[in-house]
Design a protein around this motif. Structure first.
Motif, mmCIF file in Angstrom:
data_model
loop_
_atom_site.group_PDB
_atom_site.id
_atom_site.type_symbol
_atom_site.label_atom_id
_atom_site.label_comp_id
_atom_site.label_asym_id
_atom_site.label_seq_id
_atom_site.Cartn_x
_atom_site.Cartn_y
_atom_site.Cartn_z
ATOM 1 N N TYR A 105 77.047 33.386 136.013
ATOM 2 C CA TYR A 105 76.292 35.275 134.623
ATOM 3 C C TYR A 105 76.165 33.884 133.499
ATOM 4 O O TYR A 105 74.704 34.388 132.838
ATOM 5 N N GLU A 107 74.870 30.764 132.682
ATOM 6 C CA GLU A 107 73.958 30.334 132.536
ATOM 7 C C GLU A 107 72.777 30.983 132.658
ATOM 8 O O GLU A 107 71.410 30.938 132.313
ATOM 9 N N LEU A 108 72.613 32.644 133.252
ATOM 10 C CA LEU A 108 72.161 33.425 133.275
ATOM 11 C C LEU A 108 70.929 34.053 131.746
ATOM 12 O O LEU A 108 70.064 34.647 132.240
ATOM 13 N N GLN A 109 72.372 33.982 131.021
ATOM 14 C CA GLN A 109 72.388 34.621 130.207
ATOM 15 C C GLN A 109 71.628 33.396 128.934
ATOM 16 O O GLN A 109 71.236 34.296 127.660
#
Lengths: 302, 260
Positions: A105, A107-109
Motif C-alpha cells: 500500500y 508503494e501505491l501511495q
C-alpha cells in the motif's frame, strides 16, 4: 479559503437490484466536515453510512449531487492521495505479512525505500503488531487484522482519515490504544470521519455527530451540545414550592420533593421558586443522558 | 522510476508473492519433475527415433501446464479482489482502476512465465541429461509461448470482468486448447460461405485469439526443421501487444464505472 476536508451536497445514491427494483441508499444528503474535526457518522443498519463512505472513496460512481474531498471530486487521484481509508471489513492478502502488506500500500501511495520501511515499522509498532509484523496475515486474529488495516490507513500521514466501523474486532485495550492514536493524529491536524455502532467510542472520540436514517440526515449535533441536551438535573428539596409548568417529572415524598429538569435553565428557575417559598435544597444531581437513548429516540422519531 | 511503473511493480509483486506462498508454483515444480522422469525413462532406451517423441511430449506438457496455471491465476485475480474485499484498500490509494487492471495483468503474466520457465529448465535438464538435443529453435519456442501466455492472461482477465471466474476460466480453456480446431472450422466455413458471410468469418477470425500462432511446439520437436524467421517473432510480438491492449481495454470499459 481552504476547501473543507469533506463536502457533500444533495447526494443521491441509487442501487438497482437484480430483480430490477431500485433502492435509494442515500437521499438528499448534505454535510460538511471541517479541518481537524472528529466526526462520527451514525445510523442503524442500512441507513446509508457505508454507501456514503463508498461514495467518498470513489467506489460508487453512479450518483446524483456532489461530493468533494478538499475541494477535489471524490475518487480523483488528488483526493485519494490525501485520504487514509479503513474499510468496514478488514481483509488483507492472506499470504502476505503485515510488513509486506504495508509495503504494497505504501508503494501505491508513492512511498519508497527506507522511508517506507521505517514508517511501516513505526505504524505496526504503534498499533501493537511489532511482534507479528513478519507473520502471514492468514495466521492473525480478526483484531490483529483490524490493526493491520488501521496501520495501512495511516500510511503516508493522510490529512483525512475515513474509517468504517473502526473499532470492529478490537478488545478494550485495543480500543483505548486506537483512541490514543486517533487523538494524536487529530492533534497533528488530521481530520477524522468515521462510522461506528459503538456509541461509547463515539461519545469518547467525537467533536460532532451526523445521524442518518433511511439514507437521509436526520440530526447533526456537536457533542458538547448533545451532552448538555441529554443531561438531566435531579433536585431534591423541602418546602411548599411546586414545579408545575417547569417539568412534568416531579413527585412528593413524605418529607421532601424530587423534581427532574431537562435543562440548566429550568433547574435554575426551580431553585428560584424554592427560595421564594422559603424552602431548602437538599440535593442536586446531574444525570448524564445516554447516547443510546438519544440514538434510538431520534431514529424512531424519524 | 515513474509512478506508473512503481504501481505496476507493487501490484504485480503482490500477485507473484501470493501465488508463490499459495504453493501454486510448487505444484508446477512437481509436475516438472514428473516430466523429467518420464523423459528419462524414455531416453533410457536410447532409441534415436524416440527423440522427437520425447521433445514433442515435453513441449506439449510444458505448454499445457503453463496455460492451465495462467488461466487459473488470471481468471480469478480480479474477482477474488472483489470477493475478498481486498480491492477497497487498494483502490483507496492514488491509483486508477486501469492501473489496478494492468498491475494484476502483469502479475498474472509473471506467475505464468515463472511457472513456464521452471518447467522449461527442468525439461532442458532432462533433454541434455538423456542426450536429446536442445536446439536454438527451442529458445524461439519458449519466447513465442511466453508471448502466447500473456495473451491467455489478458483474455482470462477480460472474461472475468464480464462473468464468474468459473465461466471465465472455462471459456478461456476452450479458446486456448481448441484454438487450432476453431480456426480450422472457420477456414472451412469461410471456403463454403457466400460473399457477405465471408466478411462475418473474417471478422470472427480477427476477433478470436489465435493462440495456435504462438505454438512452435511441433516445429521445435521436429529435428529437421530450422529456426523461424525473426520477422515472424516480431509479428507475434505485435499481435501480443495489440491483443492484450484490446482485452485490457475491454476489461477496463466494464470495470471503470462498476459500483464496488
Amino acid at each position: 479559503m481552504e476547501a473543507p476536508p469533506i463536502r457533500v451536497q444533495d447526494l443521491y445514491v441509487r442501487y438497482t437490484a437484480k430483480n430490477g427494483k431500485s433502492v435509494d441508499a442515500v437521499r438528499n444528503l448534505s454535510f460538511e466536515v471541517q479541518p481537524g474535526e472528529i466526526v462520527g457518522f451514525l445510523g442503524p443498519n442500512g441507513a446509508g453510512k457505508s454507501s456514503t463512505i463508498k461514495v467518498l472513496m470513489g467506489f460508487v460512481t453512479e450518483l446524483k449531487g456532489s461530493a468533494e474531498i478538499f475541494g477535489e471530486p471524490v475518487g480523483s487521484l488528488v483526493a485519494k492521495a490525501q485520504t487514509g481509508y479503513l474499510p468496514e471489513v478488514a481483509m488483507y492478502y492472506p499470504f502476505l505479512t503485515p510488513m509486506e502488506t504495508l509495503r504494497l500500500y505504501g508503494e501505491l501511495q508513492g512511498l519508497t525505500g527506507k522511508a517506507l520501511k521505517t514508517e511501516s515499522e513505526h505504524l505496526l509498532e504503534l498499533v501493537g503488531l511489532g511482534q507479528a509484523m513478519t507473520k502471514q496475515n492468514r495466521t492473525l486474529s480478526k483484531g490483529m487484522l483490524q490493526r493491520v488495516g488501521i496501520a495501512q490507513s495511516l500510511l503516508g500521514n493522510p490529512k483525512l482519515l475515513i474509517l468504517d466501523e473502526v473499532t470492529s474486532g478490537l478488545d478494550p485495550v485495543g480500543r483505548r490504544e486506537l483512541r490514543d492514536v486517533l487523538r494524536a493524529r487529530q492533534a497533528e491536524g488530521t481530520t477524522l470521519f468515521f462510522s461506528s455502532h459503538e456509541l461509547s467510542e463515539v461519545d469518547m472520540l467525537c467533536d460532532r455527530i451526523l445521524l442518518v436514517n433511511k439514507g437521509e440526515l436526520i440530526d447533526e449535533r456537536d457533542m458538547t451540545g448533545l451532552k448538555e441536551h441529554l443531561r438531566n438535573y435531579v433536585l431534591t428539596y423541602s418546602g411548599s414550592a411546586t414545579m408545575l409548568g417547569l417539568t412534568d417529572d416531579w413527585r412528593e415524598e413524605d418529607s421532601f420533593k424530587v423534581a427532574r429538569f431537562p435543562s440548566k435553565e429550568s433547574l435554575l428557575e426551580g431553585i428560584s421558586r424554592i427560595h421564594q417559598s422559603s424552602g431548602a435544597i437538599l440535593d442536586v444531581v446531574a444525570e448524564e443522558g445516554s447516547l443510546e437513548d438519544y440514538f434510538v429516540e431520534a431514529v424512531q422519531a424519524a | 522510476m515513474s509512478a506508473r511503473i512503481r504501481i505496476y511493480r507493487a501490484l504485480a509483486r503482490g500477485v507473484v508473492l501470493e501465488s508463490l506462498r499459495r504453493k501454486d508454483l510448487w505444484v508446477v515444480a512437481i509436475l516438472g519433475l514428473l516430466i523429467m522422469l518420464t523423459s528419462g525413462v524414455l531416453g533410457f532406451f536410447g532409441t534415436s527415433g524416440l527423440q522427437m517423441f520425447i521433445k514433442d511430449l515435453g513441449v506439449t506438457v510444458l505448454g499445457a501446464f503453463a496455460t492451465i496455471l495462467a488461466i487459473l491465476t488470471s481468471s480469478r485475480v480480479l474477482p477474488d479482489e472483489i470477493k475478498q474485499r481486498t480491492l477497497y484498500p487498494l483502490l483507496s490509494r492514488p491509483i486508477t482502476r486501469l492501473d489496478l487492471l494492468v498491475g494484476k495483468f502483469i502479475g498474472s503474466v509473471l506467475v505464468s512465465w515463472i511457472a513456464f520457465l521452471m518447467l522449461s529448465v527442468m525439461m532442458a535438464v532432462a533433454l541434455v541429461t538423456f542426450k536429446v538435443g536442445f536446439e536454438p529453435i527451442m529458445l524461439q519456442y519458449l519466447l513465442a509461448k511466453m508471448m502466447g501466455l500473456a495473451v491467455v492472461c489478458a483474455v482470462s482477465i477480460a472474461f472475468s470482468a464480464f462473468m464468474t471466474p468459473a465461466a471465465a476460466s472455462t471459456l478461456s480453456f476452450i479458446l486456448a486448447f481448441c484454438s487450432s480446431m476453431i480456426v480450422r472450422a472457420l477456414t472451412v466455413g469461410y471456403a463454403g460461405a457466400d460473399d457477405v458471410s465471408k466478411w462475418g468469418f473474417k471478422a470472427l477470425n480477427a476477433v478470436i485469439p489465435q493462440f495456435s500462432l504462438f505454438d512452435l511446439g511441433s516445429r521445435a520437436a521436429n529435428l529437421n526443421w530450422g529456426l523461424v524467421p525473426m520477422w515472424v517473432i516480431g509479428f507475434l510480438f505485435c499481435y501480443m501487444v495489440l491483443y492484450c491492449s484490446a482485452m485490457m481495454s475491454l476489461a477496463w470499459l466494464k470495470f471503470r464505472k462498476a459500483a464496488l
